[in-house]
Design a protein around this motif. Structure first.
Motif, PDB file in Angstrom:
ATOM      1  N   GLY A 303     -48.017 -56.801 -12.425  1.00  0.00           N
ATOM      2  CA  GLY A 303     -48.278 -55.879 -11.327  1.00  0.00           C
ATOM      3  C   GLY A 303     -49.302 -54.812 -11.639  1.00  0.00           C
ATOM      4  O   GLY A 303     -49.654 -54.025 -10.754  1.00  0.00           O
ATOM      5  N   ILE A 304     -49.788 -54.754 -12.874  1.00  0.00           N
ATOM      6  CA  ILE A 304     -50.778 -53.745 -13.239  1.00  0.00           C
ATOM      7  C   ILE A 304     -52.142 -54.177 -12.703  1.00  0.00           C
ATOM      8  O   ILE A 304     -52.568 -55.312 -12.922  1.00  0.00           O
ATOM      9  N   PRO A 305     -52.885 -53.324 -11.995  1.00  0.00           N
ATOM     10  CA  PRO A 305     -54.214 -53.700 -11.499  1.00  0.00           C
ATOM     11  C   PRO A 305     -55.154 -54.065 -12.648  1.00  0.00           C
ATOM     12  O   PRO A 305     -55.089 -53.484 -13.744  1.00  0.00           O
ATOM     13  N   THR A 306     -56.028 -55.022 -12.388  1.00  0.00           N
ATOM     14  CA  THR A 306     -56.930 -55.472 -13.452  1.00  0.00           C
ATOM     15  C   THR A 306     -57.900 -54.375 -13.887  1.00  0.00           C
ATOM     16  O   THR A 306     -58.358 -54.382 -15.029  1.00  0.00           O
ATOM     17  N   ILE A 307     -58.217 -53.438 -13.002  1.00  0.00           N
ATOM     18  CA  ILE A 307     -59.117 -52.357 -13.394  1.00  0.00           C
ATOM     19  C   ILE A 307     -58.462 -51.490 -14.470  1.00  0.00           C
ATOM     20  O   ILE A 307     -59.148 -50.945 -15.347  1.00  0.00           O
ATOM     21  N   THR A 417     -62.618 -60.638 -13.081  1.00  0.00           N
ATOM     22  CA  THR A 417     -63.905 -59.933 -13.020  1.00  0.00           C
ATOM     23  C   THR A 417     -63.869 -58.589 -13.727  1.00  0.00           C
ATOM     24  O   THR A 417     -64.680 -58.329 -14.622  1.00  0.00           O
ATOM     25  N   MET A 418     -62.947 -57.704 -13.320  1.00  0.00           N
ATOM     26  CA  MET A 418     -63.026 -56.312 -13.767  1.00  0.00           C
ATOM     27  C   MET A 418     -62.835 -56.174 -15.267  1.00  0.00           C
ATOM     28  O   MET A 418     -63.509 -55.353 -15.910  1.00  0.00           O
ATOM     29  N   ILE A 419     -61.956 -56.948 -15.854  1.00  0.00           N
ATOM     30  CA  ILE A 419     -61.773 -56.861 -17.302  1.00  0.00           C
ATOM     31  C   ILE A 419     -63.051 -57.257 -18.027  1.00  0.00           C
ATOM     32  O   ILE A 419     -63.460 -56.618 -19.008  1.00  0.00           O
TER      33      ILE A 419
END
Length: 493
Positions: A303-307, A417-419
């Motif tokens: 549940g942690i956002p990828t950003i 993408t964000m990682i």
């Protein structure tokens, strides 16, 4: 009346039609529901459906057609010298008109009067309302904005009146159709069946629409750049060429594809062992109390956002790997220079692997626990230890499902993408050193579509070619995962 308030009014009419339908059906049956073909609730639902569905259809069609019609009428009101401008400039002018119209709706009557009297600067007033304009609005723009607001208001009132009248008329029709032997249940179930078919078709139609839109734009790209140069090129340099040259950049897919596969492979190296061992522990060794605590805590990672993972990689993991490599190099050679860059394949792969752990563990845990208890008891009854039972009975039985879960997890890693942006950088190059930065297809899609761009150059259209390539890659992984699961799935009784 706003659309939301209109929908609320239609819903209220539908609720009243439901109540009146039940009352009418009860009156016709003389409070003996057994004398009617359908139960009272079906008659009420039939009346409510007639009160709601036609009005909703009208609102949907009106909301689609009305803006397009208003746009055409407003553009026709432009002066002839404006209507003959190129399409891009005409669209820019119409965008200004819509911005002015939106800003004028925020002004009060006194401010509008000052603008009309020429005593107030419209551009300054709109800027104060949070609607900045790039240029000072001209006379025809203000007139067009007033016309736009006027037609929009007329359209809104006409839609409100038409929808409410249609809802009332259809409600009366639905109530009049109620009779003792009226097959209300059949009609209501037909409507419900149609709603279920529409709901199930949305996913298919959405996928088809995405594929068609991407293919159409990708075809435009391949009309400018040869497909063999894109799919087999080893250099990614999509810059505009200088004057007098014939090329408009180099669009080689291989560096991006290599980075995507490489970073995804490193991520799976971290995620698969940890996630699989965690699933085995929770399924076979952990007590009920430990499992009830450990499994939800592990799934919190999903549940942690990828950003947030990207920031974690940029601020913590990357500098840590860089500093620890410098210490190791200093102990071995005496030179405290780092051989691991803060942004590298290793950093992105490690953090992405942490993100993928709950996917691997949850899917594998469900698959392992689905193996029948009789297999475990039979193995233990023959004298096998618990570890031997896991290794020789449970894992072989659950292997097809686990392989399918891992392939689905790999498709999740390919689309990240964000990682990658924060942990691996944006350098598109061919190299196999995990301590150096690389990039992926998704990162370049974002880069090519960032900013105010027109979809007319290969530098922008290449994003669609990359998107359809990534779509095909993840689709193949998912299809192969489903094939593995269905081909080698064990059937238990």
């Amino acid at each position: 009346m706003s659309v939301s308030l209109l929908l609320l009014c239609v819903s209220v009419i539908g609720a009243l039609a439901f109540v009146l339908g039940r009352v009418r059906a009860a009156a016709l049956s003389g409070d003996r529901s057994s004398s009617m073909h359908s139960r009272l609730g079906y008659h009420g639902a039939y009346a409510a459906i007639w009160a709601v569905l036609p009005a909703l259809a009208l609102v949907c069609v009106w909301s689609i057609v009305s803006p397009e019609l208003i746009d055409r009428l407003v553009v026709k009101s432009f002066p002839e010298e404006v209507k003959t401008l190129p399409r891009a400039e005409l669209n820019l002018s119409y965008g200004m008109v819509r911005s002015i119209a939106h800003g004028m709706r925020l002004l009060n009557d006194g401010e509008l009067a000052e603008v009309a009297g020429g005593t107030a600067d419209l551009q300054l007033l709109l800027a104060q309302k949070g609607v900045p304009l790039a240029v000072r609005p001209t006379g025809y723009m203000i007139d067009a904005a007033n016309k736009y607001n006027g037609m929009r208001e007329v359209s809104r009132i006409a839609m409100t009146v038409s929808a409410i009248l249609l809802s009332l008329i259809c409600a009366v029709y639905g109530l009049r159709a109620i009779a003792l032997r009226f097959r209300a249940r059949n009609r209501v179930e037909q409507v419900i069946l149609g709603a279920l078919i529409v709901a199930s078709s949305i996913a298919v139609l959405t996928t088809v629409g995405i594929v068609i839109s991407m293919l159409s734009e990708a075809a435009r790209f391949f009309s400018m750049v040869p497909a063999n140069e894109f799919f087999f090129g080893t250099v990614w340099d999509p810059r505009f060429a200088g004057a007098g040259t014939q090329t408009s950049g180099t669009f080689g897919l291989i560096p991006l594809l290599a980075g995507t596969i490489y970073i995804g492979f490193v991520a799976m190296l971290f995620a698969v062992p940890v996630g699989l061992f965690a699933a085995i522990y929770m399924a076979e060794y952990a007590s009920a109390r430990v499992r009830s605590i450990a499994k939800p805590m592990l799934e919190v990672l999903a549940g942690i956002p990828t950003i947030v993972y990207g920031f974690f990689a940029l601020v913590t993991v990357g500098p840590f790997l860089r500093d620890i490599s410098a210490e190791i190099n200093g102990l071995m050679t005496g030179s405290y220079t780092s051989f691991i860059e803060a942004q590298s394949v290793l950093t992105a792969g490690f953090v992405m692997g942490v993100m993928l752990i709950p996917y691997v563990s949850s899917l594998s845990d469900d698959i392992i626990t689905a193996v029948p208890r009789s297999l475990r008891d039979g193995s233990l009854g023959l004298g096998a230890t618990r570890s031997e039972t896991v290794k020789r009975v449970l894992l072989p039985a659950a292997l097809p499902g686990i392989v399918g879960a891992l392939l689905m997890t790999a498709s999740r890693a390919v689309g990240e993408t964000m990682i990658v942006v924060l942990a691996a950088g944006v350098a598109a190059r061919m190299q196999f050193d995990p301590f150096e930065p690389m990039t992926t297809v998704t990162v370049k899609i974002v880069n090519q579509l960032t900013g105010d761009l027109e979809f007319t150059s290969p530098q922008t259209l290449v994003a669609f070619a990359l998107g359809i390539t990534l779509f095909c890659l993840t689709l193949c992984l998912n299809v192969y995962a489903l094939y593995i699961v269905r081909r080698y799935r064990e059937q238990y009784e």
